[in-house]
Motif scaffolding. Sequence first.
Motif, PDB file in Angstrom:
ATOM      1  N   LEU A  94      36.295  45.776  45.218  1.00  0.00           N
ATOM      2  CA  LEU A  94      35.368  45.849  45.281  1.00  0.00           C
ATOM      3  C   LEU A  94      34.224  44.515  44.628  1.00  0.00           C
ATOM      4  CD1 LEU A  94      33.840  48.137  47.930  1.00  0.00           C
ATOM      5  CD2 LEU A  94      34.628  45.860  49.025  1.00  0.00           C
ATOM      6  N   CYS A  95      34.526  44.695  43.219  1.00  0.00           N
ATOM      7  CA  CYS A  95      33.713  44.160  43.211  1.00  0.00           C
ATOM      8  C   CYS A  95      34.397  42.775  42.121  1.00  0.00           C
ATOM      9  CB  CYS A  95      33.302  44.563  41.390  1.00  0.00           C
ATOM     10  SG  CYS A  95      32.111  46.188  41.052  1.00  0.00           S
ATOM     11  N   ARG A  96      35.586  43.202  42.363  1.00  0.00           N
ATOM     12  CA  ARG A  96      36.513  42.292  42.056  1.00  0.00           C
ATOM     13  C   ARG A  96      37.296  40.841  42.682  1.00  0.00           C
ATOM     14  NH1 ARG A  96      40.057  46.051  39.322  1.00  0.00           N
ATOM     15  NH2 ARG A  96      39.707  45.912  36.842  1.00  0.00           N
ATOM     16  N   ALA A  97      36.840  41.791  44.329  1.00  0.00           N
ATOM     17  CA  ALA A  97      37.001  41.020  45.213  1.00  0.00           C
ATOM     18  C   ALA A  97      35.594  39.175  45.136  1.00  0.00           C
ATOM     19  CB  ALA A  97      37.284  41.957  46.369  1.00  0.00           C
ATOM     20  N   ALA A  98      34.445  40.540  44.700  1.00  0.00           N
ATOM     21  CA  ALA A  98      33.058  39.668  44.974  1.00  0.00           C
ATOM     22  C   ALA A  98      33.362  38.233  44.076  1.00  0.00           C
ATOM     23  CB  ALA A  98      32.577  40.524  44.888  1.00  0.00           C
ATOM     24  N   GLU A  99      34.074  38.889  42.700  1.00  0.00           N
ATOM     25  CA  GLU A  99      34.209  37.762  41.675  1.00  0.00           C
ATOM     26  C   GLU A  99      35.095  36.495  42.260  1.00  0.00           C
ATOM     27  OE1 GLU A  99      35.883  37.484  36.811  1.00  0.00           O
ATOM     28  OE2 GLU A  99      35.761  39.452  38.039  1.00  0.00           O
ATOM     29  N   GLN A 100      36.012  36.612  43.267  1.00  0.00           N
ATOM     30  CA  GLN A 100      37.021  35.824  43.687  1.00  0.00           C
ATOM     31  C   GLN A 100      36.154  34.907  44.603  1.00  0.00           C
ATOM     32  OE1 GLN A 100      39.176  34.514  42.633  1.00  0.00           O
ATOM     33  NE2 GLN A 100      39.685  36.308  40.887  1.00  0.00           N
ATOM     34  N   ASP A 101      35.064  36.192  45.786  1.00  0.00           N
ATOM     35  CA  ASP A 101      34.674  35.330  46.673  1.00  0.00           C
ATOM     36  C   ASP A 101      33.532  34.039  46.126  1.00  0.00           C
ATOM     37  OD1 ASP A 101      35.590  36.346  48.373  1.00  0.00           O
ATOM     38  OD2 ASP A 101      33.950  37.867  48.118  1.00  0.00           O
ATOM     39  N   ALA A 102      32.865  34.422  44.864  1.00  0.00           N
ATOM     40  CA  ALA A 102      32.160  33.841  44.001  1.00  0.00           C
ATOM     41  C   ALA A 102      32.780  32.301  43.627  1.00  0.00           C
ATOM     42  CB  ALA A 102      31.053  34.502  42.933  1.00  0.00           C
ATOM     43  N   ARG A 103      33.719  32.870  43.146  1.00  0.00           N
ATOM     44  CA  ARG A 103      35.160  31.139  42.354  1.00  0.00           C
ATOM     45  C   ARG A 103      34.921  30.902  43.691  1.00  0.00           C
ATOM     46  NH1 ARG A 103      37.494  32.177  37.514  1.00  0.00           N
ATOM     47  NH2 ARG A 103      37.347  34.192  36.866  1.00  0.00           N
ATOM     48  N   ARG A 104      35.046  31.015  44.753  1.00  0.00           N
ATOM     49  CA  ARG A 104      35.677  30.016  45.990  1.00  0.00           C
ATOM     50  C   ARG A 104      34.483  29.338  46.406  1.00  0.00           C
ATOM     51  NH1 ARG A 104      39.658  34.003  46.611  1.00  0.00           N
ATOM     52  NH2 ARG A 104      38.014  35.493  48.056  1.00  0.00           N
ATOM     53  N   GLU A 105      32.835  29.814  45.950  1.00  0.00           N
ATOM     54  CA  GLU A 105      31.783  29.620  46.266  1.00  0.00           C
ATOM     55  C   GLU A 105      32.022  30.249  47.740  1.00  0.00           C
ATOM     56  OE1 GLU A 105      30.956  25.512  45.879  1.00  0.00           O
ATOM     57  OE2 GLU A 105      31.490  25.292  43.868  1.00  0.00           O
ATOM     58  N   GLU A 106      31.929  31.348  48.458  1.00  0.00           N
ATOM     59  CA  GLU A 106      32.133  32.188  49.875  1.00  0.00           C
ATOM     60  C   GLU A 106      30.742  32.573  49.718  1.00  0.00           C
ATOM     61  OE1 GLU A 106      35.504  33.078  50.956  1.00  0.00           O
ATOM     62  OE2 GLU A 106      36.516  31.611  51.131  1.00  0.00           O
ATOM     63  N   TRP A 107      29.775  32.514  48.841  1.00  0.00           N
ATOM     64  CA  TRP A 107      28.856  33.160  48.735  1.00  0.00           C
ATOM     65  C   TRP A 107      28.369  34.442  49.670  1.00  0.00           C
ATOM     66  CZ3 TRP A 107      28.187  32.057  44.251  1.00  0.00           C
ATOM     67  CH2 TRP A 107      28.794  31.143  43.755  1.00  0.00           C
ATOM     68  N   ALA A 108      27.724  33.552  51.007  1.00  0.00           N
ATOM     69  CA  ALA A 108      28.077  34.702  51.827  1.00  0.00           C
ATOM     70  C   ALA A 108      29.074  36.381  52.202  1.00  0.00           C
ATOM     71  CB  ALA A 108      27.714  34.785  52.758  1.00  0.00           C
ATOM     72  N   ARG A 109      30.088  36.274  52.061  1.00  0.00           N
ATOM     73  CA  ARG A 109      31.192  36.546  51.812  1.00  0.00           C
ATOM     74  C   ARG A 109      30.833  38.277  50.250  1.00  0.00           C
ATOM     75  NH1 ARG A 109      37.290  35.606  53.594  1.00  0.00           N
ATOM     76  NH2 ARG A 109      36.128  35.578  55.105  1.00  0.00           N
ATOM     77  N   CYS A 110      30.648  36.975  48.977  1.00  0.00           N
ATOM     78  CA  CYS A 110      30.246  37.639  48.134  1.00  0.00           C
ATOM     79  C   CYS A 110      28.937  38.561  48.131  1.00  0.00           C
ATOM     80  CB  CYS A 110      29.541  36.680  47.153  1.00  0.00           C
ATOM     81  SG  CYS A 110      29.633  36.917  45.277  1.00  0.00           S
ATOM     82  N   VAL A 111      27.313  38.578  48.440  1.00  0.00           N
ATOM     83  CA  VAL A 111      26.757  38.981  48.943  1.00  0.00           C
ATOM     84  C   VAL A 111      27.178  40.445  50.214  1.00  0.00           C
ATOM     85  CG1 VAL A 111      24.621  40.078  50.174  1.00  0.00           C
ATOM     86  CG2 VAL A 111      25.214  37.719  48.543  1.00  0.00           C
ATOM     87  N   HIS A 112      28.302  40.297  50.487  1.00  0.00           N
ATOM     88  CA  HIS A 112      28.381  41.642  51.725  1.00  0.00           C
ATOM     89  C   HIS A 112      29.695  42.590  50.470  1.00  0.00           C
ATOM     90  CE1 HIS A 112      29.264  43.854  54.805  1.00  0.00           C
ATOM     91  NE2 HIS A 112      31.280  43.740  54.897  1.00  0.00           N
ATOM     92  N   ARG A 113      30.345  41.884  50.081  1.00  0.00           N
ATOM     93  CA  ARG A 113      31.187  42.608  48.790  1.00  0.00           C
ATOM     94  C   ARG A 113      30.948  44.096  48.296  1.00  0.00           C
ATOM     95  NH1 ARG A 113      36.820  41.586  50.709  1.00  0.00           N
ATOM     96  NH2 ARG A 113      37.151  39.170  50.666  1.00  0.00           N
ATOM     97  N   VAL A 114      29.473  42.433  46.861  1.00  0.00           N
ATOM     98  CA  VAL A 114      28.696  43.507  46.728  1.00  0.00           C
ATOM     99  C   VAL A 114      27.670  45.089  46.855  1.00  0.00           C
ATOM    100  CG1 VAL A 114      26.414  43.882  45.020  1.00  0.00           C
ATOM    101  CG2 VAL A 114      28.716  41.817  44.422  1.00  0.00           C
ATOM    102  N   GLU A 115      27.141  44.607  48.352  1.00  0.00           N
ATOM    103  CA  GLU A 115      26.939  46.012  48.708  1.00  0.00           C
ATOM    104  C   GLU A 115      27.579  46.391  49.306  1.00  0.00           C
ATOM    105  OE1 GLU A 115      24.914  43.590  52.284  1.00  0.00           O
ATOM    106  OE2 GLU A 115      22.828  42.655  50.872  1.00  0.00           O
TER     107      GLU A 115
END
Length: 913
Positions: A94-115
């Motif tokens: 999940l942490c690595r997926a959040a990192e990829q979301d941040a790279r793609r600037e998909e910020w809402a999805r990044c927040v959800h993955r970290v949660e």
Amino acid sequence: MHDGDEVVPVASGKLRVLLAALLCHANRVVSYEQLADLLWDGRPSEAANTTIRSYVKRLRRALRAAGGRIESHSPGYLIRVEPGELDTQEFADLCRAAEQDARREEWARCVHRVEQALALWRQSPLVDVPSPRLQAEESRWLTELRIEALERQMQAAVQLRRYEWAVAQLEQLVREYPLRERLHHHLIVALDGLGRRADALLAYQRVRQILDDELGIDPGPELQALHQRILAAQTAPAGSQAAAPPAGTGRAEVPRQLPSTIRHFVGRQAELDELTELLDTATRTGTPAPVLAVSGAPGVGKTALAVHWGHQVAHRFPDGQLYLDLCGFHPSRTALTPDDAIRDLLSSFLPNDARLPVSPSARAALYRSIVADKTLLIVLDNAYDAEQVRPLLPGGLRCLTIVTSRNRLNGLVAREGAHPVLLGVLPEADAYGLLVRRLGRSRLEREPAAARQIVDLCHRLPLALSVVAARGATSPQLSLTELADEMAGTDSTLDRFRTDPGSPDVRSIFSWSYRQLTDSAARMFRFLGLYPATSISTTVAASLAGQPLDTARAALRELASAHLLAEQGRDRFTCHDLMRSYAGEQAAQESPEATEAALRRLLDHYLYTAHRAAELLEPIRQPLPLGPPEPGTHLTPLTDHRQARAWFRAEISLLLTLVRMADEKRYDRHCWRLAWTLVDYLHSEGRHEDLLETQRIALAAARRSDDLDGEARVHREVSRANQLFERLEGDCPHLIRALHLYQQINDTQGQGRTYLSLAYLCARQGRYPDARDYSRRALEFAQQSGDQGGYAAALNSLGWCQAELGNLDEALRHCQESLDLHRRLGMRAGEAYSYDSLGYIHSALGDLDSAVVCYRLSVELWRALGNRLEEAMGLRRLAEALTRYGYTGPGRVVDRLAERILLDMGQIGHHLP
């Protein structure tokens, strides 16, 4: 541990250590030695193996049905775990997926993955497992992963402008992790976003004090730059531009790149009001700042409008103003690619010696990340089309972009919602007003008919009017009637720049200003027509014209006074592409001999400066035997590798253009030599396509010039470039040809270097006996020729090959000797290679402590030299050594560091000893 839906307790402390050790290495064998080390904290008893077998039996019984997952495999045990069953693995995924979301600037999805990831976190990892060693290994990487996830969540919250929630979280996090600068950075941005500027400045002072007290260091450049932006926004008076911090403070400077405003700008009030209203509306409504697309014919004043308006509103962009000429319609120079443009834009924020990511996508992501939270004005001048501009548009809400182009940029309007602003020629009153501003109202009122005739002959084109006005201002003895008659009597046109039958005859307009120049300035103007770029330094211009620096500087300033050039900065000038085309036509007045000498001086300036820069970047490389440059050539002084890299970064587009120009004009010796100087810079920046293209051009040039040494050198570089694309066929024919050429001219040093290249190639192919034999030949020839650098490199190559063949004692001796020689020669890259080889050898010998020391020294050297690829590969080999000896937790941490660098660069490299 869960058995189905039932929680199965494991009461015994030793059994919990055993279970945790197996789960932390799920689906991998954990040896008796590793288990004993963890169970008894490095002090196992003599009967440890027997006791471990007993513990395994007890653990299997305690786990009931799940106990069957513990399997015996030599030399120990493993526990079988299916995907999704292990919480630590799910957390890491999940942490690595959040990192990829941040790279793609998909910020809402990044927040959800970290949660989701944080929901799996209970307390400190392995808190109830009584094994300090296991806790140290596993807790470190899991805790680091959690902190990085929290930082990413806070970054996403700030990007989504959830400032209040972010501040509440961050105030707690910075207390918990006071040395994490990224958390402090996000807190300061969030406070500033809430309008709490004083609190934001206080937060900066707190982190500065903490870092000074705890580590004795200042905040990093990003935090310092953020602090300066907030200070600038707070202290700038209304209607003014905040001052940039003084040079030499060590703080990041706010970019102020707008060219000087046009002193005699006149008219365009409707367009200026329109631009201001668009900005006011975005500010008032909180909507994203607009993209403004200004289009019109050549010379109509697009750049002047953008720059003039930019200065009017600069105070509203406290993070700075960027300006970039995209060269979309340059008469001889290729338009900037989006990637080259991003490189230039990034240089506005990064220090000269900063290393850029290698892959274009990583550079684009870095650019978007840097500008995301900034309030910037970005002027993209002279764009060719929407595709050139689109990747440069910032994603932040507060960055306003103004684009100028001869094209309408309909694609930008349709897809990005850009607001079109179409410029025509000046209204008659404004055209007349421009002449009034330059020549004075009384002068025009004395000859109103001649003034109107001048306006008509210029077709109300601002560029033409400016040139005529400059001619009149510098020749006050001329009447307006004489000026008008002079214009009317010129019968030439710049045909290629005519946009329609009614467009002005700009060639005739330029000609009468050119005819009034002094001989020195006129000669300089003609030679500028040979230069394949619009911006030129005094040093390069002096070389081109073959003039002393003071003479060249005076000529350039005279041209600027006549509006044939514009002064861009200290000792730098720029030329409008229409004017440059006219200068190219005037260059035909020079004799072929004078033109050829000018081009040789130009090429010599860049060849000799690039050769010096290449030596500073990679002193281990065999230098070129250059004689003296063409008389009248001036060189750019470079003293260290940071200056060299900064110079290459600023000039690389032009250098590539010059290689192609030298090829087209058959300046063959300049062509292959200049291409040779670019090899290490292009390789270090990951520009492998450019590297292969320039070396292929260079090979043809070297063959045409019958330069056997040059052809041999370039064959080696073509082989090197091919290897970057995994073209590893046999004994590369390019290297065999290079060897024959060196034999033909009896160059023993070249033969030795070529055998070394063959050794590298064979090592990459896994042909270690052949690589060893080639390394020995390289040693022999280096000794014969006295090539100490080649001898040191061949020793390291031989040592590496012996290690791969299992001859570890001999390998150690060769690589240690290589290290000692590289040190004496001051060749830091050679030192780094030798340390890396020694790390590999010590690891194979079972001496992990020595291996770790050597790998770390190698990595530190590569980091200091700016070679991120070798830094990453050194980290990866260090991680492999740690894991091999059971230090899997630290190994994972180190491997993640390497993975980040490689992902950032967008490539995976191979080790070349």
